[in-house]
Design a protein around this motif. Structure first.
Motif, PDB file in Angstrom:
ATOM      1  N   ALA A 283       0.836  -1.208   0.000  1.00  0.00           N
ATOM      2  CA  ALA A 283       0.000   0.000   0.000  1.00  0.00           C
ATOM      3  C   ALA A 283       0.869   1.257   0.000  1.00  0.00           C
ATOM      4  O   ALA A 283       1.961   1.270   0.570  1.00  0.00           O
ATOM      5  N   ASP A 284       0.375   2.306  -0.634  1.00  0.00           N
ATOM      6  CA  ASP A 284       1.088   3.585  -0.629  1.00  0.00           C
ATOM      7  C   ASP A 284       1.159   4.159   0.779  1.00  0.00           C
ATOM      8  O   ASP A 284       2.178   4.714   1.181  1.00  0.00           O
ATOM      9  N   THR A 285       0.058   4.049   1.518  1.00  0.00           N
ATOM     10  CA  THR A 285      -0.008   4.544   2.896  1.00  0.00           C
ATOM     11  C   THR A 285      -0.789   3.542   3.735  1.00  0.00           C
ATOM     12  O   THR A 285      -1.550   2.722   3.208  1.00  0.00           O
ATOM     13  N   PHE A 286      -0.623   3.625   5.043  1.00  0.00           N
ATOM     14  CA  PHE A 286      -1.343   2.767   5.973  1.00  0.00           C
ATOM     15  C   PHE A 286      -1.491   3.527   7.285  1.00  0.00           C
ATOM     16  O   PHE A 286      -0.851   4.558   7.493  1.00  0.00           O
ATOM     17  N   VAL A 287      -2.331   3.006   8.167  1.00  0.00           N
ATOM     18  CA  VAL A 287      -2.576   3.647   9.453  1.00  0.00           C
ATOM     19  C   VAL A 287      -2.242   2.671  10.574  1.00  0.00           C
ATOM     20  O   VAL A 287      -2.719   1.533  10.582  1.00  0.00           O
ATOM     21  N   VAL A 288      -1.422   3.137  11.496  1.00  0.00           N
ATOM     22  CA  VAL A 288      -1.050   2.356  12.678  1.00  0.00           C
ATOM     23  C   VAL A 288      -1.868   2.904  13.839  1.00  0.00           C
ATOM     24  O   VAL A 288      -1.688   4.046  14.252  1.00  0.00           O
ATOM     25  N   HIS A 289      -2.796   2.095  14.342  1.00  0.00           N
ATOM     26  CA  HIS A 289      -3.674   2.488  15.443  1.00  0.00           C
ATOM     27  C   HIS A 289      -3.093   1.971  16.755  1.00  0.00           C
ATOM     28  O   HIS A 289      -2.980   0.756  16.930  1.00  0.00           O
ATOM     29  N   LEU A 290      -2.714   2.867  17.648  1.00  0.00           N
ATOM     30  CA  LEU A 290      -2.249   2.489  18.982  1.00  0.00           C
ATOM     31  C   LEU A 290      -3.497   2.376  19.839  1.00  0.00           C
ATOM     32  O   LEU A 290      -4.210   3.365  20.040  1.00  0.00           O
ATOM     33  N   ILE A 291      -3.774   1.180  20.342  1.00  0.00           N
ATOM     34  CA  ILE A 291      -5.079   0.930  20.947  1.00  0.00           C
ATOM     35  C   ILE A 291      -5.025   0.843  22.470  1.00  0.00           C
ATOM     36  O   ILE A 291      -3.961   0.723  23.067  1.00  0.00           O
ATOM     37  N   ASP A 292      -6.207   0.893  23.064  1.00  0.00           N
ATOM     38  CA  ASP A 292      -6.406   0.745  24.501  1.00  0.00           C
ATOM     39  C   ASP A 292      -7.055  -0.610  24.774  1.00  0.00           C
ATOM     40  O   ASP A 292      -7.427  -1.343  23.855  1.00  0.00           O
ATOM     41  N   ASP A 293      -7.230  -0.896  26.057  1.00  0.00           N
ATOM     42  CA  ASP A 293      -7.817  -2.175  26.486  1.00  0.00           C
ATOM     43  C   ASP A 293      -9.192  -2.424  25.882  1.00  0.00           C
ATOM     44  O   ASP A 293      -9.524  -3.562  25.557  1.00  0.00           O
ATOM     45  N   GLU A 294      -9.977  -1.370  25.684  1.00  0.00           N
ATOM     46  CA  GLU A 294     -11.328  -1.571  25.140  1.00  0.00           C
ATOM     47  C   GLU A 294     -11.300  -2.173  23.733  1.00  0.00           C
ATOM     48  O   GLU A 294     -12.307  -2.684  23.264  1.00  0.00           O
ATOM     49  N   HIS A 295     -10.141  -2.148  23.071  1.00  0.00           N
ATOM     50  CA  HIS A 295     -10.025  -2.709  21.728  1.00  0.00           C
ATOM     51  C   HIS A 295      -9.301  -4.052  21.698  1.00  0.00           C
ATOM     52  O   HIS A 295      -8.925  -4.535  20.628  1.00  0.00           O
ATOM     53  N   SER A 296      -9.122  -4.682  22.865  1.00  0.00           N
ATOM     54  CA  SER A 296      -8.418  -5.974  22.910  1.00  0.00           C
ATOM     55  C   SER A 296      -9.117  -7.044  22.083  1.00  0.00           C
ATOM     56  O   SER A 296      -8.463  -7.812  21.373  1.00  0.00           O
ATOM     57  N   GLU A 297     -10.428  -7.113  22.158  1.00  0.00           N
ATOM     58  CA  GLU A 297     -11.171  -8.118  21.385  1.00  0.00           C
ATOM     59  C   GLU A 297     -11.000  -7.855  19.889  1.00  0.00           C
ATOM     60  O   GLU A 297     -10.819  -8.784  19.098  1.00  0.00           O
ATOM     61  N   LEU A 298     -11.014  -6.589  19.509  1.00  0.00           N
ATOM     62  CA  LEU A 298     -10.801  -6.230  18.110  1.00  0.00           C
ATOM     63  C   LEU A 298      -9.388  -6.622  17.665  1.00  0.00           C
ATOM     64  O   LEU A 298      -9.193  -7.179  16.587  1.00  0.00           O
ATOM     65  N   ALA A 299      -8.402  -6.354  18.515  1.00  0.00           N
ATOM     66  CA  ALA A 299      -7.023  -6.737  18.203  1.00  0.00           C
ATOM     67  C   ALA A 299      -6.911  -8.252  18.026  1.00  0.00           C
ATOM     68  O   ALA A 299      -6.201  -8.727  17.137  1.00  0.00           O
ATOM     69  N   GLN A 300      -7.628  -9.006  18.841  1.00  0.00           N
ATOM     70  CA  GLN A 300      -7.614 -10.468  18.714  1.00  0.00           C
ATOM     71  C   GLN A 300      -8.192 -10.888  17.370  1.00  0.00           C
ATOM     72  O   GLN A 300      -7.662 -11.778  16.711  1.00  0.00           O
ATOM     73  N   ARG A 301      -9.256 -10.238  16.944  1.00  0.00           N
ATOM     74  CA  ARG A 301      -9.843 -10.561  15.638  1.00  0.00           C
ATOM     75  C   ARG A 301      -8.856 -10.289  14.505  1.00  0.00           C
ATOM     76  O   ARG A 301      -8.766 -11.049  13.551  1.00  0.00           O
ATOM     77  N   PHE A 302      -8.120  -9.181  14.622  1.00  0.00           N
ATOM     78  CA  PHE A 302      -7.177  -8.822  13.573  1.00  0.00           C
ATOM     79  C   PHE A 302      -5.906  -9.674  13.631  1.00  0.00           C
ATOM     80  O   PHE A 302      -5.101  -9.647  12.710  1.00  0.00           O
ATOM     81  N   ALA A 303      -5.741 -10.425  14.698  1.00  0.00           N
ATOM     82  CA  ALA A 303      -4.584 -11.308  14.838  1.00  0.00           C
ATOM     83  C   ALA A 303      -4.853 -12.695  14.247  1.00  0.00           C
ATOM     84  O   ALA A 303      -3.923 -13.472  14.039  1.00  0.00           O
ATOM     85  N   VAL A 304      -6.106 -13.013  13.983  1.00  0.00           N
ATOM     86  CA  VAL A 304      -6.491 -14.348  13.517  1.00  0.00           C
ATOM     87  C   VAL A 304      -6.979 -14.267  12.073  1.00  0.00           C
ATOM     88  O   VAL A 304      -7.934 -13.536  11.775  1.00  0.00           O
ATOM     89  N   SER A 305      -6.336 -14.998  11.183  1.00  0.00           N
ATOM     90  CA  SER A 305      -6.732 -15.026   9.771  1.00  0.00           C
ATOM     91  C   SER A 305      -8.176 -15.479   9.640  1.00  0.00           C
ATOM     92  O   SER A 305      -8.613 -16.401  10.323  1.00  0.00           O
TER      93      SER A 305
ATOM     94  N   THR B 174      -8.413  10.231   2.852  1.00  0.00           N
ATOM     95  CA  THR B 174      -7.453   9.618   1.932  1.00  0.00           C
ATOM     96  C   THR B 174      -7.761   8.153   1.654  1.00  0.00           C
ATOM     97  O   THR B 174      -7.044   7.508   0.890  1.00  0.00           O
ATOM     98  N   GLY B 175      -8.797   7.590   2.310  1.00  0.00           N
ATOM     99  CA  GLY B 175      -9.275   6.247   1.999  1.00  0.00           C
ATOM    100  C   GLY B 175      -8.896   5.139   2.948  1.00  0.00           C
ATOM    101  O   GLY B 175      -9.498   4.067   2.920  1.00  0.00           O
ATOM    102  N   GLU B 176      -7.893   5.351   3.829  1.00  0.00           N
ATOM    103  CA  GLU B 176      -7.480   4.274   4.718  1.00  0.00           C
ATOM    104  C   GLU B 176      -8.542   4.008   5.793  1.00  0.00           C
ATOM    105  O   GLU B 176      -9.184   4.936   6.270  1.00  0.00           O
ATOM    106  N   PRO B 177      -8.698   2.725   6.182  1.00  0.00           N
ATOM    107  CA  PRO B 177      -9.587   2.409   7.305  1.00  0.00           C
ATOM    108  C   PRO B 177      -9.065   3.093   8.562  1.00  0.00           C
ATOM    109  O   PRO B 177      -7.869   3.107   8.831  1.00  0.00           O
TER     110      PRO B 177
END
Length: 165
Positions: free
Chosen positions: A71-93, A109-112
């Motif tokens: 990708a030309d650009t990407f977004v790095v989201h530094l997360i808190d505890d409330e996003h742990s379940e979301l982080a787990q989802r993004f860790a599993v194919s 610019t279009g990035e999620p």
């Protein structure tokens, strides 16, 4: 020919050492012609302030990691505890990602974009370095988007742990 090298005693020792070394958690996302992609990373670190730069690694150059690397650009989201379940989802194919109930939107610019992340860093790769089966990415931060500050989270021993501050 196997794409998974046989683990060495030093490699196994390194994995054990870092399994017990707490690390911050980030969700890295990008927009591709096939739709949004993302992954969870615990290898994000600040490198420089001028130019603003970070570093992270991904374990393979296929799937979401490959799409982010391309990708030309990407977004790095530094997360808190409330996003742990979301982080787990993004860790599993194959896990469900970018659903309306997860709170995603898109930057102009279009990035999620996850507006409720502690910070979102819009970046572009400056350099990628292959190291064995991993790729190290050095990225320029081109925009910093602050979000609400929740309870920090770290990754330790293959689990997410909230920090009590």
């Amino acid at each position: 020919m196997s794409t998974n090298p046989v683990p060495t005693p030093v490699g196994e020792g390194l994995k054990a050492a870092f399994r017990n070394h707490p690390a911050g958690v980030a969700i890295i996302t990008a927009s591709t012609p096939d739709g949004p992609v993302g992954l969870t990373a615990s290898s994000v670190a600040s490198v420089a302030v001028d130019p603003a730069a970070i570093v992270f690694s991904v374990t393979r150059a296929t799937g979401s990691a490959g799409a982010i690397l391309n990708a030309d650009t990407f977004v790095v989201h530094l997360i808190d505890d409330e996003h742990s379940e979301l982080a787990q989802r993004f860790a599993v194919s194959g896990s469900e990602r970018f659903t309306p109930d997860q709170g995603w939107s898109a930057l102009p610019t279009g990035e999620p974009y996850l507006p409720l992340a502690r910070f979102a860093l819009r970046c572009r790769a400056l350099q990628t370095v292959p190291v064995g089966t991993s790729t190290v990415v050095i990225a320029e931060v081109i925009e910093v988007l602050p979000g609400p500050q929740g309870r920090p989270v770290v990754y330790l021993d293959r689990r997410f742990h909230p920090l009590h501050t």
